[in-house]
Design a protein around this motif. Structure first.
Motif, PDB file in Angstrom:
ATOM      1  N   UNK A 145       0.818  -1.209   0.000  1.00  0.00           N
ATOM      2  CA  UNK A 145       0.000   0.000   0.000  1.00  0.00           C
ATOM      3  C   UNK A 145       0.853   1.261   0.000  1.00  0.00           C
ATOM      4  N   UNK A 146       1.839   1.343   0.888  1.00  0.00           N
ATOM      5  CA  UNK A 146       2.659   2.561   0.945  1.00  0.00           C
ATOM      6  C   UNK A 146       3.471   2.733  -0.331  1.00  0.00           C
ATOM      7  N   UNK A 147       3.933   1.639  -0.906  1.00  0.00           N
ATOM      8  CA  UNK A 147       4.670   1.729  -2.169  1.00  0.00           C
ATOM      9  C   UNK A 147       3.743   2.186  -3.297  1.00  0.00           C
ATOM     10  N   UNK A 148       2.533   1.629  -3.344  1.00  0.00           N
ATOM     11  CA  UNK A 148       1.571   2.032  -4.379  1.00  0.00           C
ATOM     12  C   UNK A 148       1.226   3.516  -4.246  1.00  0.00           C
ATOM     13  N   UNK A 149       1.033   3.998  -3.014  1.00  0.00           N
ATOM     14  CA  UNK A 149       0.754   5.423  -2.807  1.00  0.00           C
ATOM     15  C   UNK A 149       1.924   6.282  -3.287  1.00  0.00           C
ATOM     16  N   UNK A 178      -2.085  15.071   2.349  1.00  0.00           N
ATOM     17  CA  UNK A 178      -3.077  14.771   3.398  1.00  0.00           C
ATOM     18  C   UNK A 178      -3.854  13.509   3.034  1.00  0.00           C
ATOM     19  N   UNK A 179      -4.175  13.337   1.765  1.00  0.00           N
ATOM     20  CA  UNK A 179      -4.900  12.135   1.340  1.00  0.00           C
ATOM     21  C   UNK A 179      -4.057  10.880   1.514  1.00  0.00           C
ATOM     22  N   UNK A 180      -2.767  10.957   1.153  1.00  0.00           N
ATOM     23  CA  UNK A 180      -1.898   9.790   1.328  1.00  0.00           C
ATOM     24  C   UNK A 180      -1.767   9.447   2.813  1.00  0.00           C
ATOM     25  N   UNK A 181      -1.618  10.471   3.631  1.00  0.00           N
ATOM     26  CA  UNK A 181      -1.497  10.247   5.077  1.00  0.00           C
ATOM     27  C   UNK A 181      -2.772   9.620   5.630  1.00  0.00           C
ATOM     28  N   UNK A 182      -3.920  10.095   5.187  1.00  0.00           N
ATOM     29  CA  UNK A 182      -5.200   9.533   5.654  1.00  0.00           C
ATOM     30  C   UNK A 182      -5.317   8.054   5.311  1.00  0.00           C
ATOM     31  N   UNK A 183      -4.923   7.702   4.088  1.00  0.00           N
ATOM     32  CA  UNK A 183      -5.002   6.300   3.673  1.00  0.00           C
ATOM     33  C   UNK A 183      -4.123   5.443   4.577  1.00  0.00           C
ATOM     34  N   UNK A 184      -2.898   5.891   4.826  1.00  0.00           N
ATOM     35  CA  UNK A 184      -2.005   5.107   5.682  1.00  0.00           C
ATOM     36  C   UNK A 184      -2.527   5.032   7.115  1.00  0.00           C
ATOM     37  N   UNK A 205      -1.395   3.734  10.709  1.00  0.00           N
ATOM     38  CA  UNK A 205      -0.217   4.577  10.949  1.00  0.00           C
ATOM     39  C   UNK A 205      -0.572   5.649  11.971  1.00  0.00           C
ATOM     40  N   UNK A 206       0.378   5.936  12.849  1.00  0.00           N
ATOM     41  CA  UNK A 206       0.184   6.949  13.880  1.00  0.00           C
ATOM     42  C   UNK A 206       0.604   8.317  13.355  1.00  0.00           C
TER      43      UNK A 206
END
Length: 167
Positions: A72-76, A96-102, A108-109
């Motif tokens: 997931x993080x690699x795809x983002x 912000x969108x990438x952070x929300x997904x993680x 993710x904290x």
């Protein structure tokens, strides 16, 4: 009018009694997952070299190593590289969108991000990040995982997205 008052009292009661404003807002936001097959488009050899250089630096300053993030993080990260290539500029647009997904999908904290373009080697891109105060601070941050996306545009210019996060 009486029905409207009852509804308003119920809504306010749920919002103010059940959790903080941030939680209510966070729960209401939907996330869109990227196409996970994008993770296969990163330059995995170069990504592993970057991770090694980052971890060598972190060890030298007394910090724990990053683990390579998952699909997931690699795809983002790859998705953001594609965006930067399309826009023909490096940016933190939609971070912000990438952070929300993680945060939602990976629990993710905290999440941070470095981006770059035009560097040919792991050493050159990592050195560029380390020579920038804000990028170095992210690398030295309280993160445990690194999602790395690397894509090359039609002019053979490499674009990098480094997503850092703590589980």
């Amino acid at each position: 009018m009486k029905n409207l008052s009852i509804i308003l009292v119920l809504v306010l009661g749920v919002v103010f009694a059940s959790c903080s404003k941030e939680d209510v807002i966070d729960q209401a936001i939907e996330i869109t997952l990227p196409d996970l097959s994008l993770a296969n488009e990163t330059d995995l050899i170069l990504a592993n070299q970057i991770l090694e250089k980052l971890n060598n630096y972190r060890a030298a300053v007394g910090l724990t190593s990053f683990s390579m993030g998952g699909i997931l993080s690699t795809a983002l990260a790859v998705q953001h590289c594609d965006y930067m290539i399309q826009e023909e500029k490096i940016s933190h647009d939609h971070f912000v969108n990438r952070a929300r997904v993680l945060k939602k999908a990976e629990s993710a904290v905290t999440v941070g991000e470095n981006v770059a373009a035009g560097y040919e080697s792991a050493e050159s891109v990592v050195n560029a990040w380390l020579n920038s105060t804000s990028h170095r601070e992210a690398i030295e941050g309280n993160y445990t995982q690194a999602g790395i996306g690397i894509k090359t545009n039609k002019s053979n210019r490499k674009f990098y997205t480094l997503l850092l996060f703590k589980l």
